[in-house]
Scaffold this motif. Structure first.
Motif, PDB file in Angstrom:
ATOM      1  N   GLY A  19       0.850  -1.199   0.000  1.00  0.00           N
ATOM      2  CA  GLY A  19       0.000   0.000   0.000  1.00  0.00           C
ATOM      3  C   GLY A  19       0.883   1.245   0.000  1.00  0.00           C
ATOM      4  N   GLN A  48      -6.860   3.602  -2.524  1.00  0.00           N
ATOM      5  CA  GLN A  48      -8.130   3.477  -1.792  1.00  0.00           C
ATOM      6  C   GLN A  48      -9.016   4.729  -1.826  1.00  0.00           C
ATOM      7  N   THR A 175     -15.653   8.557   3.759  1.00  0.00           N
ATOM      8  CA  THR A 175     -16.112   7.488   2.868  1.00  0.00           C
ATOM      9  C   THR A 175     -17.636   7.459   2.790  1.00  0.00           C
TER      10      THR A 175
END
Ligand SMILES: Cc1cc2nc3c(=O)[nH]c(=O)nc-3n(C[C@H](O)[C@H](O)[C@H](O)COP(=O)(O)OP(=O)(O)OC[C@H]3O[C@@H](n4cnc5c(N)ncnc54)[C@H](O)[C@@H]3O)c2cc1C
Length: 457
Positions: A19, A48, A175
């Protein structure tokens, strides 16, 4: 084999996780006299922050993910393995992976990120998937698109049609806000493609237990985000608790609501690095690290990114799980190890440079808190878009994402509204039997439900 990799006299740096944190460590060690082994359970690095756009059909997976092997192609001191860490032996300085391989290390970097937390209600996961991986995003995309398809077919039962057009997003952080705004936009953008149902009537509900959405921003920016969401017909419910989630319903503050789509954007739990290391963690499972990000008592093991609880000197709480924190920690540990192997003085404490935070709500609407400058609306949205394009890992993705956004902006259309992976379950639906996948093999399960509705209608 490149000479750098073959040179076994060089210290071996094992990085787990490709990541933001793991990759930036590897890159920071590009010129250092070390051998790097990077172990990543997927073969790609995932951006992400744009996952929600895959989940809502705005982008395709390839636009936000790139093969790790390709990213490190020119870095001759690095080798990549697609594998999963399962165990660590600190005494012999070995790690073990799912494929049964052992890797000895001189330096170990754990950058294995985080996953969802249902706060002890793990049974909700089957009904309310979260958004953390590319598979999650594809799963959500599938659920959302199938809900519209089922609403179109449900001509007889108004209640069931309503349930299909009700989308509940749990969690008012970035989110949740982004998902709510994007689903509302999707519902408007596809309205002309349906004949029996007005997708514009979709009821998108954003549920937040606290008293405002985006609590990490200043109250004025939170207020602005709420207003913009409501302008997009999102039903924002603050001070609202989710008490139960089951098949086809949620219970909010004691009231039961019929819905076929619940999305979990509420809790985060670190990867199990604390268990592998048998090291102290905070309540979210993050390993409590030293100022230089090493694990107490082990100056050869570092935990970084979303897996680490790093509280800078003088700060009241640990740094948040954000991409810039992970990137900067990776760069720091890379520099630290490079200095040590060269016999130079290593930096002693990680310092985070905070350039600010931003979030997007929808078309022409974003907020950004850049410490000295606070912007919202169109300017916030443009800034958010520019920063996200800039931070995408490769040039191709930047071009593709920019083109897609421009096209979507001009035409109000979403490019990737494909429902795939229903082949096997199609038969299950027609003969009335359950898909072999069961509830966890979600695409098959949902496909079967969709087709059952079709044959009934
Ligand atoms: C939907 C969403 C939106 C977000 N939006 C923003 C945003 O707008 N701005 C922002 O700053 N941050 C955002 N974040 C947070 C940001 O993405 C994370 O803070 C960041 O990704 C952390 O980087 P990391 O390297 O620690 O972990 P990750 O990026 O999660 O990487 C961890 C890697 O480790 C791998 N891995 C895990 N376990 C193993 C194992 N056992 N063996 C091998 N490999 C393993 C995983 O496959 C993964 O590739 C968002 C996160 C999500 C989920």
């Amino acid at each position: 084999m490149p000479a750098d990799v073959a040179n076994t006299s060089r210290p071996h740096v094992v990085i787990v996780g490709g990541g933001f944190a793991g990759l930036s460590t590897a890159r920071a060690l590009a010129g250092a006299p070390v051998r790097i082994t990077l172990i990543e359970r997927h073969n790609y690095h995932l951006f992400q922050p744009l996952l929600y756009q895959v989940a809502t059909s705005a982008l395709t997976p390839a636009e936000i993910a790139s093969p790790v092997r390709g990213i490190l192609r020119d870095q001759k001191n690095a080798t990549v393995y697609m594998d999963t860490l399962t165990d660590i032996d600190k005494t012999t300085r070995h790690i073990r992976t799912e494929s049964g391989r052992d890797f000895a290390y001189d330096y170990l970097i754990l950058a294995t990120g985080a996953r969802h937390s249902y706060f002890g209600n793990e049974q909700w996961a089957a009904h309310a998937p979260g958004l953390k991986t590319l598979d999650d995003a594809m799963e959500l995309r599938q659920r959302i698109l199938i809900a519209f398809e089922r609403a179109e077919m449900e001509t007889a039962d108004r209640e069931r049609r309503r349930a299909n057009l009700t989308f509940v997003i749990v969690g008012g952080g970035p989110t949740g806000v982004e998902m709510a705004g994007a689903i509302a936009e999707l519902a408007h953008s596809i309205a002309h493609d349906f004949r029996n149902v007005s997708t514009r009537c979709a009821h998108v509900i954003l549920v937040e237990a606290g008293d405002r959405v985006l609590p990490q921003f200043l109250p004025a920016l939170s207020q602005r985000a709420k207003r913009d969401l409501e302008r997009m017909d999102v039903d924002v419910r603050v001070r609202t608790r989710v008490e139960q989630i089951g098949e086809g319903y949620v219970v909010l503050n004691g009231g039961r609501l019929a819905t076929e789509t619940v999305i979990w954007a509420a809790g985060v739990q670190a990867s199990p690095a604390g268990q592998w290391l048998k090291a102290p963690t905070d309540r979210s499972g993050r390993v409590i690290v030293n100022a230089d990000l090493s694990v107490p008592g082990h100056n050869d093991i570092f935990v970084i990114g979303d897996t680490a609880a790093c509280t800078p000197a003088g700060a009241a709480k640990p740094l948040p799980g954000l991409a810039p924190v992970a990137k900067q920690q990776g760069e720091f540990v890379g520099r630290l190890i490079a200095a040590r192997v060269r016999g130079r003085r290593a930096p002693d404490a990680f310092r985070y440079r905070d350039f600010g935070t931003m979030a997007t709500i929808g078309r022409n609407s974003g907020i950004a808190d850049l410490r000295k400058l606070r912007v919202s609306g169109l300017l916030g949205w443009l800034l958010w878009g520019a920063v996200h394009i800039y931070f995408l890992i490769d040039f191709r993705s930047r071009i593709m994402v920019a083109m897609n956004w421009l096209w979507a902006y001009l035409t109000y259309q979403r490019g990737s509204r494909l429902i795939t992976g229903l082949g096997q379950s199609t038969q299950g639906g027609h003969d009335g039997s359950e898909s072999q996948d069961g509830e966890s093999g979600t695409a098959g399960w949902r496909g079967a439900r969709g087709l059952r509705l079709g044959s009934a209608g």
